[in-house]
Design a protein around this motif. Sequence first.
Motif, short mmCIF file in Angstrom:
data_model
loop_
_atom_site.label_atom_id
_atom_site.label_comp_id
_atom_site.label_asym_id
_atom_site.label_seq_id
_atom_site.Cartn_x
_atom_site.Cartn_y
_atom_site.Cartn_z
N ALA A 100 0.83 -1.21 0.00
CA ALA A 100 0.00 0.00 0.00
C ALA A 100 0.86 1.26 0.00
O ALA A 100 0.54 2.24 -0.67
N ALA A 101 1.98 1.23 0.72
CA ALA A 101 2.84 2.42 0.80
C ALA A 101 3.43 2.74 -0.57
O ALA A 101 3.44 3.90 -1.00
N ALA A 102 3.86 1.72 -1.28
CA ALA A 102 4.45 1.93 -2.60
C ALA A 102 3.41 2.48 -3.57
O ALA A 102 3.68 3.40 -4.34
N VAL A 103 2.20 1.91 -3.52
CA VAL A 103 1.13 2.37 -4.41
C VAL A 103 0.77 3.82 -4.07
O VAL A 103 0.61 4.66 -4.96
N HIS A 104 0.69 4.11 -2.76
CA HIS A 104 0.37 5.47 -2.32
C HIS A 104 1.38 6.46 -2.90
O HIS A 104 1.00 7.49 -3.50
N VAL A 110 -6.93 -5.63 0.26
CA VAL A 110 -7.47 -4.81 -0.82
C VAL A 110 -8.04 -3.52 -0.25
O VAL A 110 -7.84 -2.44 -0.80
N ARG A 111 -8.70 -3.64 0.91
CA ARG A 111 -9.26 -2.44 1.52
C ARG A 111 -8.15 -1.45 1.88
O ARG A 111 -8.27 -0.25 1.63
N GLU A 150 -17.44 -8.62 -0.82
CA GLU A 150 -17.03 -8.33 0.55
C GLU A 150 -16.76 -6.84 0.75
O GLU A 150 -17.02 -6.28 1.80
N LEU A 151 -16.21 -6.21 -0.30
CA LEU A 151 -15.85 -4.79 -0.20
C LEU A 151 -16.99 -3.89 -0.63
O LEU A 151 -16.85 -2.67 -0.64
N ASP A 152 -18.10 -4.49 -1.03
CA ASP A 152 -19.26 -3.73 -1.46
C ASP A 152 -18.93 -2.84 -2.67
O ASP A 152 -19.34 -1.69 -2.73
#
Lengths: 253, 270
Positions: free
Chosen positions: A32-36, A71-72, A101-103
């Motif tokens: 997530a940090a890399a994508v951010h 994923v969330r 699940e994540l709606d």
Amino acid sequence: MTKAAPAAREPPFVIRFGPVGLAQMRVQTMDAAAVHAEVMARIASAPQLFERTAVCLDLGELEMVPTARDVRALLDAIKRAGMLPVALARGNEIVDGLARELDLPVVAQVRAVSKQSAEMQPKAEAPAAVPKAAALLDADSQGAVAQLHHQPVRSGQRVYARNRDLIVTTTVGAGAEVMADGCVHVYGALRGRALAGARGEITARVFCQEFNAELVSIAGVFRVFETIPAELVGKPVQAWLSGEDLHFARLGS
Amino acid sequence: MAEIIVTTSGKGGVGKTTTSASIASGIARRGKKVAVIDFDIGLRNLDLIMGCERRVVYDFVNVIQGESTLKQALIKDKRIETLFVLAASQTRDKDALSLEGVRKVLDELIADGFDYIICDSPAGIEKGAHLAMYFADRAIVVVNPEVSSVRDSDRILGLLASKTQRAEKDESKVKEHLLLTRYSPKRVAAGEMMSVDDVKEILGIEVIGVIPESPDVLAASNAGTPVILNAESDVSLAYEDAVARLLGETVPLRFLEEPKKGFFARMFGG
Ligand SMILES: Nc1ncnc2c1ncn2[C@@H]1O[C@H](COP(=O)(O)OP(=O)(O)OP(=O)(O)O)[C@@H](O)[C@H]1O
Ligand SMILES: [Mg+2]
């Protein structure tokens, strides 16, 4: 009588299926940090293109199946960085499960209409952004030759040509579906469904040798044929989109 | 080299088992060693049509689960020396079959020197139908001349081209044959049924046989005799033609027209 009832009987909403501009983000990592960090960098380089852009997350390139929690976390990171993830790209049943699940919805059409994205392209002030944006949206479309299919497409089968035209050299049966991001060509009878411009390309067309289609769609604008107009049935036909409308005409006449 | 032929359709009740029994008998009658296997676990009826239902002791599932040998389960036909039936189990459900189990039985039949193995598929596109077609070299797609049957057969042809061992291993594809049955020239002429040409055009595969609609079929299955062995019947001749074509002979199609009424029939309005 209450005043709330409007004079004209307008329905509370109008519903329409059509192309929606969505950027597709095919993630290679769940970090997530890399994508951010990467999303921040993209936005900095081309804010007009990427800031608050609706994003469809494609999990298809990941090596491991992510958990809904991972994923969330990723979706949150993208959002914090300034893009708006709104859907998951169609994949397999696992993707379907995660989406539930994540709606989130699962969508197949994830590319912006070509005209709109061209307008959205940043001008001279951010020259570096153009190739980057192209690389993100169009990774494998450069010079792609049409996808050829020589077997009959049978009822229940689906053939999809990603980022290119689809050419079927034989028939497409009733209950079968042929789909391309570009044009669909059927050099035989088309008795099933044909969808061109599956990711929003409005200049895509459908061509067939013998028209008997159940449904034709271009860039999300579709028409269902309960009965085929007499002047088209069994004839060589092409279909194209002009404005909001689908047009059909015999070929070679 | 043994050939594995599946009789399949998608839609139920179109005449697969009738066809399996007659094609197996027709090939065996020409001296080839033939096994015909009922894949319709839980609804066995190949043994009824073959007239050997009272001789079923062990079945296909018993062999797969190691409860009997293949030799014990194969029922030798009383009319044709070289014909054997492997019955389905009436008491188990379809989950008793497995891909590996089916492979083992087929391999053993091939090793035993069988020339042809006919797999009578259950209806549908579920597990039983998948297992029946998976190892096939050829497929007889049984179709009735009506829209829903043709549609289901198109579906089955798609599965034959994608969900079989030949497709998965990228070998030459399963050879597809179209068998049109319950064909009524009168109803075709009246526009109530699709014609051979209509069906052929939609499915785009070669026709191995056209079997007329006839009460002889029911009579034969009640008697436990594959209808091809009833020499009096048009159905028998039509199946015999299909067998010949299957074995590579060129035979013109017949029974596509309504039979001309004889003088007496005409006179008495029969
Ligand atoms: N040529 C024919 N003329 C008249 N009746 C026929 C003909 N062929 C088959 N039938 C009848 O159709 C019915 C179904 O036949 P059969 O059991 O062979 O079909 P099936 O495809 O094996 O069915 P299932 O899907 O249940 O296994 C039977 O009652 C049979 O007698
Ligand atoms: Mg049957």
